[in-house]
Design a protein around this motif. Structure first.
Motif, short mmCIF file in Angstrom:
data_model
loop_
_atom_site.label_atom_id
_atom_site.label_comp_id
_atom_site.label_asym_id
_atom_site.label_seq_id
_atom_site.Cartn_x
_atom_site.Cartn_y
_atom_site.Cartn_z
N ARG A 70 48.11 41.16 11.33
CA ARG A 70 48.63 42.39 10.75
C ARG A 70 48.15 43.58 11.58
N ALA A 71 48.84 44.68 11.45
CA ALA A 71 48.47 45.90 12.17
C ALA A 71 47.11 46.40 11.67
N GLU A 72 46.43 47.13 12.53
CA GLU A 72 45.14 47.71 12.16
C GLU A 72 45.32 48.61 10.94
N GLY A 73 44.39 48.50 10.00
CA GLY A 73 44.44 49.32 8.80
C GLY A 73 45.27 48.73 7.67
N ILE A 74 45.95 47.62 7.93
CA ILE A 74 46.75 46.94 6.89
C ILE A 74 45.94 45.74 6.40
N VAL A 75 45.74 45.66 5.10
CA VAL A 75 44.92 44.60 4.51
C VAL A 75 45.81 43.51 3.90
N ILE A 94 49.60 44.05 -4.52
CA ILE A 94 48.16 44.07 -4.81
C ILE A 94 47.43 43.96 -3.48
N ARG A 95 46.77 45.03 -3.10
CA ARG A 95 45.99 45.02 -1.85
C ARG A 95 44.63 44.41 -2.17
N HIS A 96 44.24 43.41 -1.40
CA HIS A 96 43.06 42.62 -1.71
C HIS A 96 41.75 43.36 -1.44
N GLN A 97 41.78 44.40 -0.65
CA GLN A 97 40.58 45.20 -0.38
C GLN A 97 41.01 46.63 -0.09
N LEU A 98 40.04 47.51 -0.05
CA LEU A 98 40.33 48.92 0.19
C LEU A 98 39.82 49.36 1.55
N THR A 99 40.68 50.00 2.32
CA THR A 99 40.26 50.70 3.52
C THR A 99 39.84 52.10 3.08
N GLU A 100 39.35 52.90 3.99
CA GLU A 100 39.00 54.28 3.64
C GLU A 100 40.22 55.03 3.10
N PHE A 101 41.37 54.86 3.77
CA PHE A 101 42.60 55.51 3.31
C PHE A 101 42.99 55.04 1.91
N LEU A 102 42.96 53.73 1.67
CA LEU A 102 43.34 53.20 0.37
C LEU A 102 42.38 53.68 -0.72
N LEU A 103 41.10 53.80 -0.39
CA LEU A 103 40.13 54.30 -1.37
C LEU A 103 40.42 55.75 -1.72
N GLY A 106 45.64 55.40 -1.56
CA GLY A 106 46.61 54.35 -1.86
C GLY A 106 46.25 53.42 -2.99
N GLY A 107 44.97 53.12 -3.15
CA GLY A 107 44.54 52.22 -4.21
C GLY A 107 44.80 50.76 -3.93
N HIS A 108 44.46 49.93 -4.91
CA HIS A 108 44.67 48.48 -4.82
C HIS A 108 46.13 48.10 -5.10
N ILE A 109 46.79 48.85 -5.97
CA ILE A 109 48.12 48.46 -6.42
C ILE A 109 49.11 49.59 -6.16
N GLY A 110 50.25 49.21 -5.60
CA GLY A 110 51.38 50.12 -5.46
C GLY A 110 52.60 49.44 -6.06
#
Length: 179
Positions: A70-75, A94-103, A106-110
């Motif tokens: 996957r691309a960098e920054g995509i979990v 459901i994103r399995h972990q949080l990057t700095e941006f997701l924290l 974006g969050g865990h769920i979209g």
């Protein structure tokens, strides 16, 4: 009765109709950094054929696997579709972990509900149905965000047990228990 399921090729025609609804409201453009925008840019040209759509379905299922490139920054993320029979109503990731941006934003769920299916409780049902799945992935609580002016999404998150932590960069950040 609508249900949250793994992506399946049988909703192909309904999915294409939903994408047209999203495009009509301006989604899916190069500037759209949402999951719908990214997938439209990456896979949209292949969706019209059954084989192309089936390959897309398999690719988004593979996104849940940690070993998938996957691309960098995509979990890793588990994508689920909300369907009623063969009718595609929306999707949830459901994103399995949080990057700095997701924290921060974006969050865990979209989630997205197709425009013609909105205001019927589908987003709330999707989010509530996803919480046990998120818990099984070892995520508790889950971070869910929405734009600070998105009253409908705020109500969805609060109806699912979300507790507002704060606002950052125009996003309201809620923690929702999953267990």
């Amino acid at each position: 009765m609508p249900e949250l399921i793994q992506p399946v090729a049988r909703v192909h025609l309904s999915f294409l109709a939903a994408v047209q609804e999203f495009l009509a409201e301006g989604r899916g453009q190069a500037s759209d950094r949402t999951m719908l925008g990214r997938e439209t840019q990456k896979y949209g040209g292949t969706w019209s054929t059954p084989a192309g759509f089936a390959a897309y379905v398999e690719a988004i299922k593979a996104d849940a696997l940690p070993e998938t490139p996957r691309a960098e920054g995509i979990v890793p993320a588990t994508t689920l579709w909300y369907v009623d029979g063969d009718e595609y109503l929306g999707r949830l990731s459901i994103r399995h972990q949080l990057t700095e941006f997701l924290l921060e934003q974006g969050g865990h769920i979209g989630y997205d509900v197709r425009p013609s299916a909105r205001r019927r409780g589908h987003a709330t049902a999707m989010l509530k149905s996803a919480l046990p799945i998120t818990h099984a992935l070892g995520i508790d609580p889950v971070l869910v965000t929405c734009d600070n002016d998105n009253v409908g999404s705020r109500k969805v998150i609060e109806a699912s047990g979300g507790v507002l932590e704060d606002e950052r960069v125009g996003k309201l950040r809620f923690w929702v228990p999953t267990g």
